[in-house]
Design an enzyme around this catalytic site. Sequence first.
Site, short mmCIF file in Angstrom:
data_model
loop_
_atom_site.label_atom_id
_atom_site.label_comp_id
_atom_site.label_asym_id
_atom_site.label_seq_id
_atom_site.Cartn_x
_atom_site.Cartn_y
_atom_site.Cartn_z
N HIS A 143 0.81 -1.24 0.00
CA HIS A 143 0.00 0.00 0.00
C HIS A 143 0.84 1.27 0.00
CE1 HIS A 143 -0.11 1.16 4.46
NE2 HIS A 143 0.54 0.02 4.48
N CYS A 161 1.48 10.06 17.35
CA CYS A 161 0.85 11.00 18.27
C CYS A 161 -0.52 11.44 17.74
CB CYS A 161 1.79 12.20 18.40
SG CYS A 161 1.03 13.73 18.84
C1 PLP Z 1 8.71 2.05 7.94
C2 PLP Z 1 7.44 1.26 8.09
N1 PLP Z 1 7.52 -0.02 8.47
C3 PLP Z 1 6.42 -0.77 8.62
C4 PLP Z 1 5.17 -0.25 8.39
C5 PLP Z 1 3.97 -1.14 8.60
O1 PLP Z 1 3.42 -1.51 7.37
P1 PLP Z 1 1.86 -1.95 7.27
O2 PLP Z 1 1.08 -0.71 7.38
O3 PLP Z 1 1.77 -2.57 5.90
O4 PLP Z 1 1.62 -2.93 8.33
C6 PLP Z 1 5.05 1.08 8.01
C7 PLP Z 1 3.71 1.67 7.80
O5 PLP Z 1 3.47 2.83 7.97
C8 PLP Z 1 6.22 1.86 7.84
O6 PLP Z 1 6.15 3.14 7.48
#
Ligand code: PLP
Length: 419
Positions: A201, A324
């Site tokens: 996504h 936050c």
């Molecule tokens: C750096 C990072 N890692 C992991 C995730 C988690 O991904 P997901 O929303 O597909 O669980 C995000 C989501 O914002 C992210 O920005």
Amino acid sequence: MPIYLDNAATTPLRREALEAMLPYLTEQFGNASSLHTFGRRARAGLDEAHERVARALGATPREIVFTSGGTEANNLAVKGAAWAGKARGHRIITTAVEHHSVGHTVRYLEKFGFEIVELPVDRYGRVDPDDVEAAITPKTILVSVMLANNEVGTIQPIAEIAARVRRYKGIVLHTDAVQAAPYLAVDVNALDVDLLTVAAHKFEGPKGVGALYVRHGTNMLAQQQGGAQERYRRAGTEDVAGAVGMAAALELAVAEQAQTGARLRELREFLTSAVRTVDGVQETGHPTDRLPGLASFVAPGLHGGDLTMALDLAGLACSTGSACVSGSNEVSHVLSAMRYPDEEARGALRLSLGRTTTAAEIAEAADLVVRTLTQQRDSSARLKAQLAVALGRPVAPADASATASVVATDTAVAEASAG
Ligand SMILES: Cc1ncc(COP(=O)(O)O)c(C=O)c1O
């Protein structure tokens, strides 16, 4: 239609991905584990998705494990490598600026006897590869450092970190490339990592779909027990449509990467130079080693949650860049690690551009952000002066954050009535 500058949170599903998914949501609905025609067709779609995602990352199809998103892939990587390495050691090295899906996972593992080393970062949010090497002991089993930060856009020197980690035997190296994948060349061999996380996504694929790259031969224990799906590494009936949509979106993002990156860099520069004109506002993150479309700031004395609310009412969707919530006094762990004092970190603002962002939107957004920041800053200064008179003493930082909230509500109401 409001302007959308929150692409780091999520992106819209692109048409090509939707079209690739549709057959698997309709006629080709079979379970990829079934042996009949329906199952075999679904299996063919899933196999092809493995091939295409693998090609985009420089991996082989067997090294790709589809998951329900970035969070699950990070959990699988960190817990899977930790438990598989437990007999050999218990030390896990990570950084203070990871996404909570890594940060909270290592804290959970701490309850089971793992030792967690959370490395500091510099003012720009970068970890020093020398610090990674200095933290390695014979008991180290896992190093997990993100490729690009979701709040401030800073890119970590993963290849340099890998070069240090490779001097020692048996350490699994994981990187969370969720934010990086659409914008940076993510080649698992150039980065020399064992595990790498991506989430569809963030590059106009479907939500709830991710993948973990697992280098052949990496010791990792499955975290979900059940069927034999994904070569026993992730049990559960596969989301074939999701995997197919992810593959289509990733291929396109990689093909368009250079062009998208150059365009977003230019638009971000325009936006940041406008925002920089507001007194007191500072850019956060690394000045050059950063994601092309992510602009992040702190506006000391203001409240990020309230700022984003006011901007939303004015027709611009963006975020504070931290977990936050508006009204809360919690500050970003990333900005704290970068040593921003709480009263500055509270005024965090993140504007994240995406492939579909237009120049006209950025021109309008720049105007809205400058106007809103200026209004809030001026109202905050006015209120602080009134408060100082009422208190008979200068206003302390704690008083200042309270005034910021009042000001933001005022601005929000004013913006709403201005239409
Ligand atoms: C750096 C990072 N890692 C992991 C995730 C988690 O991904 P997901 O929303 O597909 O669980 C995000 C989501 O914002 C992210 O920005």
